[in-house]
Design an enzyme around this catalytic site. Structure first.
Site, short mmCIF file in Angstrom:
data_model
loop_
_atom_site.label_atom_id
_atom_site.label_comp_id
_atom_site.label_asym_id
_atom_site.label_seq_id
_atom_site.Cartn_x
_atom_site.Cartn_y
_atom_site.Cartn_z
N HIS A 1 0.84 -1.20 0.00
CA HIS A 1 0.00 0.00 0.00
C HIS A 1 0.87 1.25 0.00
O HIS A 1 1.38 1.67 1.03
CB HIS A 1 -0.90 -0.02 1.25
CG HIS A 1 -1.82 1.15 1.34
ND1 HIS A 1 -2.86 1.19 2.24
CD2 HIS A 1 -1.89 2.31 0.66
CE1 HIS A 1 -3.50 2.33 2.12
NE2 HIS A 1 -2.93 3.03 1.17
N HIS B 1 1.51 5.21 -2.36
CA HIS B 1 1.03 6.15 -3.38
C HIS B 1 2.25 6.72 -4.09
O HIS B 1 3.07 7.37 -3.46
CB HIS B 1 0.20 7.26 -2.74
CG HIS B 1 -1.01 6.75 -2.02
ND1 HIS B 1 -2.25 6.65 -2.61
CD2 HIS B 1 -1.17 6.27 -0.76
CE1 HIS B 1 -3.12 6.15 -1.74
NE2 HIS B 1 -2.49 5.90 -0.60
N ASN C 1 -5.39 5.98 -6.89
CA ASN C 1 -5.92 7.36 -6.87
C ASN C 1 -4.94 8.37 -7.48
O ASN C 1 -4.61 9.38 -6.89
CB ASN C 1 -6.32 7.77 -5.45
CG ASN C 1 -5.15 7.83 -4.48
OD1 ASN C 1 -4.10 7.26 -4.74
ND2 ASN C 1 -5.34 8.54 -3.38
N ASP D 1 1.44 3.00 3.50
CA ASP D 1 0.54 4.07 3.05
C ASP D 1 1.36 5.34 2.75
O ASP D 1 0.92 6.45 3.04
CB ASP D 1 -0.56 4.35 4.06
CG ASP D 1 -1.69 5.18 3.45
OD1 ASP D 1 -1.68 5.40 2.21
OD2 ASP D 1 -2.59 5.61 4.20
N GLY E 1 -1.85 12.65 4.97
CA GLY E 1 -0.88 11.70 4.44
C GLY E 1 0.54 12.01 4.85
O GLY E 1 0.89 13.16 5.12
ZN LIG Z 1 -6.53 5.00 2.71
ZN LIG Z 2 -3.46 5.03 1.05
#
Ligand SMILES: [Zn+2]
Ligand SMILES: [Zn+2]
Lengths: 429, 313
Positions: A60, A62, A94, A305, A324
């Site tokens: 996970h 980004h 995303n 994340d 984030g």
């Molecule tokens: Zn999330």
């Molecule tokens: Zn995430």
């Protein structure tokens, strides 16, 4: 190139050999693992006092490409990954455009082939445009290389859509990775609802917002028999419900992030936006529950994340700053310092959560050191003490909550497909 | 001797000694009120900016009068939401003010934590004039001052705070100040307006106003934001007023020396009845006067004043 890594402690819970020994690699593959291996013409790497681990896998993160290349690219993100010991990462959908069709999946994979430092496994969106309404073309994305599906960043609020998605995804045997937060209960909240949100006067997000969605989705998972994985678990009840569902034999899993099992909402005391994250950092009882869940095996995965944001965007009013934090470069050391040295996990359990289990859940050919396997492996110095400094971060963004923190253990050397990518303190170009 | 930090961001950061210093200094400032010429040269040459992102004539005027009576150069900046929408960031605004060499900035903002962000970005002193649901320290101080003036003390008093505790910065500044000075605080509200963890602030939580008022020395009545009703915190203003409004019959059942306070502006007939607001037990008007004295004291103390006798000369 042939290498022989000599005398390290091989921590290899999914392979046949663990313990102090040697590891031979050649032409991208592990050739032998064991004691007193013949060295022959190999380059010898002394690893006494070090640990030799299968490459870490982040299921996970980004990477922001396409769309926000100012914050991160596949090149910079995978450099950060390698520096943190991750030889493979699964990146969320995303992006802009959203990875909701084969074209974007292929774009990510081609960028990764061109300038990826680690292996990249794209995750496709569950719904078109992450809108939560119509299913994205999962079949085509799976065929193009999507290893899982997720609308991460958004919650699938429509239970009928989740039901269909779970039933349909079963065709391709891919799990759905769910971001759980009931938006009406979260409302305008920007941090965990509790003592500290009251002190700071910031609108809170109750743990309840996550819990009701987990409860709902466990029922839907049970009804459909689908594979559900809960992203970034942050609540005590969520962990409890996951444990209970596993006891009942459901095909469910969950992950915890280093920031959630290390930090609490007290970190927000000075309104530092580096600590603003979704789901929010919660109170001590929740942090403790995550540690227990990791310890008893309820939570099988540690995921970062990793969410890069520019400093300009983070340097503003707390309630308006994006959520984030980055995490690829600190995940191993934070987990080692907090969980292994803290007595919560053994080394083997740590490797399971950072490598073996994510490989299993995503069906990746990785997570162990075994003759014939591709050589994704790392050497870690458990005694290396370091302080996280922004100027040493490889990610394009510097939004780390651990800046200034002293950590123990550091990834020293990294091979991906048997190719040396990081050596000591530098990248091997 | 107690010394204040660079900025006044909240009463949570202050200790009892620092709070007493501000209240004592305010007493000296209030003497100026009785003079014919209400002006002292204490802050001559100092530039004070009021930076209001949220309209509040009352608080701003109070600071303005305080600044003028102390001969400061005052600049008012109202930042409309449109200029924020245009992309001028809060941090840009802070940098601009820093470049202008301002000495002290008084900020009001709808988001909790912005005074801290400002204080961390500029060398100037910062006074929080209310930020979101975080704190409103100058209101807290003027409430403390008014109680001390009327009751002669704070320690040992039973103070009831009634109303929207969840969204109230005034409630929290009051709680910090009162508990640090030794008062016993009870908060009263419908359960929907009691924030999580407020018990850990050292207060008693009560949902029955009549019960809470029985032993109270002071009741501080918070303003109900009429627009909040749509969020379903309580069914109607009528029902709120019945359960949590301070009216004459409630006042009669309380101690005869119960002090009635309200930070204003009040919704008459909702959280407080008109009779109670003008009752001789009410100090609502004096609170406004005391607000100027407290703010004079703060301007003086933060910009380097040490000896309160200086103020008078
Ligand atoms: Zn999330
Ligand atoms: Zn995430």
């Amino acid at each position: 190139m042939k290498y022989c890594i000599k005398g390290g402690e091989i921590v290899n819970p999914a392979g046949e050999y663990s313990g102090v020994g040697d590891l031979l690699l050649d032409a991208g593959q592990v050739v032998a693992v064991g004691q007193e291996l013949p060295v022959e013409d190999a380059v010898i790497i002394q690893a006494e006092g070090k640990m030799v681990l299968p490459g870490l896998i982040d299921m996970h993160c980004h990477l922001r490409e396409p769309g926000r290349e100012d914050e991160e690219t596949i090149a910079s993100g995978t450099r950060a990954a390698v520096k943190g010991g991750f030889t493979a990462v699964a990146c969320m959908a995303n992006t802009n455009p959203v990875a909701d069709g084969a074209v974007v999946i292929e774009y990510v994979l081609s960028k990764a082939r061109q300038n990826g430092w680690a292996k990249v496994y794209p995750i496709g969106a569950i719904t078109k445009g992450l809108k939560g309404e119509e299913l994205a073309e999962m079949g085509e994305m799976a065929e193009a290389g999507a290893v899982a599906f997720s609308d991460d960043g958004k919650t699938l609020t429509n239970p009928a859509v989740l039901r269909s998605a779970l039933e349909y995804a079963a065709l391709f045997d891919r799990p759905l990775l769910l971001h759980e937060e009931e938006p009406k209960l979260a409302d305008a909240g920007v941090m965990h609802e509790g003592y500290w949100s009251t002190v700071l006067g910031l609108p809170g997000i109750p743990a309840l917002a996550e819990d009701v969605m987990i409860a709902r989705d466990l029922l839907i998972a049970e009804y459909t028999g689908g594979k559900v994985h809960f992203c970034h678990l942050s609540t005590a009840k969520g962990v409890g419900m996951l444990a209970e569902a596993k006891r009942r034999g459901l095909n469910v899993s969950g992950e915890a992030t280093p920031h959630h099992f290390t930090l609490t909402d007290q970190a927000l005391e000075n309104y530092d936006t580096a600590f603003r994250v979704s789901p929010p950092l919660r109170s001590e009882e929740h942090r403790e529950a995550l540690r227990r869940g990791l310890q008893d095996g309820t939570i099988q995965v540690i995921a970062t994340d990793h969410a890069p944001h520019s400093l300009e965007e983070k340097h503003r009013e707390f309630a308006l700053a994006p959520t984030g934090m980055i995490g690829l470069e600190t995940a191993f050391s934070v987990a080692w310092t907090e969980l292994v040295l803290g007595g919560w996990l053994t080394k083997e359990q740590l490797v399971e959560k950072l490598s073996v289990n994510p490989a299993r859940l995503l069906n990746l050919p990785a997570g162990r050191l075994q003759p014939g396997d591709l050589a994704d492996l790392i050497i870690v110095d458990p005694e290396w003490e370091w302080v996280v400094k922004p100027e040493e971060i490889a990610s394009k963004s510097k939004n780390s909550p651990f800046i200034g923190r002293k950590l123990k253990a550091r990834v020293e050397t990294v091979w991906v497909n048997g190719i040396l990518k990081y050596d000591g303190q530098k990248f091997v170009e | 001797m107690a010394k204040l930090p660079k900025d006044l961001l909240g009463l949570r950061e202050l200790n009892a000694e620092q709070i007493q210093l501000i209240l004592d200094t305010a007493t000296a400032c209030k003497d100026i009120f009785s003079r014919d010429l209400k002006k002292v040269p204490t802050l001559r040459g100092k530039t004070v900016v009021t930076l209001f992102f949220e309209p509040s004539t009352r608080t701003r005027t109070s600071f303005e009068i305080a600044g003028k009576w102390m001969s400061a150069d005052l600049v008012n900046l109202t930042v409309s939401s449109s200029s924020v929408a245009k992309g001028e960031s809060f941090v840009d605004t802070a940098r601009t003010l820093e470049a202008m060499g301002v000495d002290l900035i008084i900020i009001r903002h709808s988001l909790g934590g912005t005074p801290r962000l400002l204080a961390d970005s500029v060398a100037a002193h910062v006074i929080n004039a209310g930020d979101g649901a975080h704190e409103h320290p100058t209101q807290g101080l003027l409430d403390l001052y008014s109680i001390r003036e009327k009751k002669g003390r704070i320690a040992g008093l039973n103070v009831v705070i009634v109303g929207d505790i969840l969204h109230s910065r005034v409630a929290k500044s009051n709680i910090y100040g009162l508990t640090k000075l030794g008062a016993k605080v009870t908060v009263v509200a419908p359960p929907t307006l009691i924030p999580k963890g407020i018990g850990e602030f050292g207060v008693t939580i009560e949902t029955d106003l009549d019960k809470a008022l029985r032993d109270a020395d002071v009741v501080n009545i918070l303003r109900i934001q009429l627009e909040r009703q749509t969020k379903a915190y309580f069914p109607t203003l009528r029902e709120y007023s019945k359960l949590f409004g301070v009216n004459l019959s409630r006042l009669r059942q309380a101690r005869p020396d119960l002090l009635v306070m309200h930070p204003g502006p009040a919704n008459l007939g909702v959280e407080i009845s008109e009779e109670v607001s003008v009752h001789d037990q009410s100090v609502i008007t004096e609170q406004v006067t005391n607000g100027v004295a407290v703010r004079m004291a703060l301007l003086y103390l933060l910009t380097g004043g040490g000896n309160k006798d200086e103020i008078l000369h």
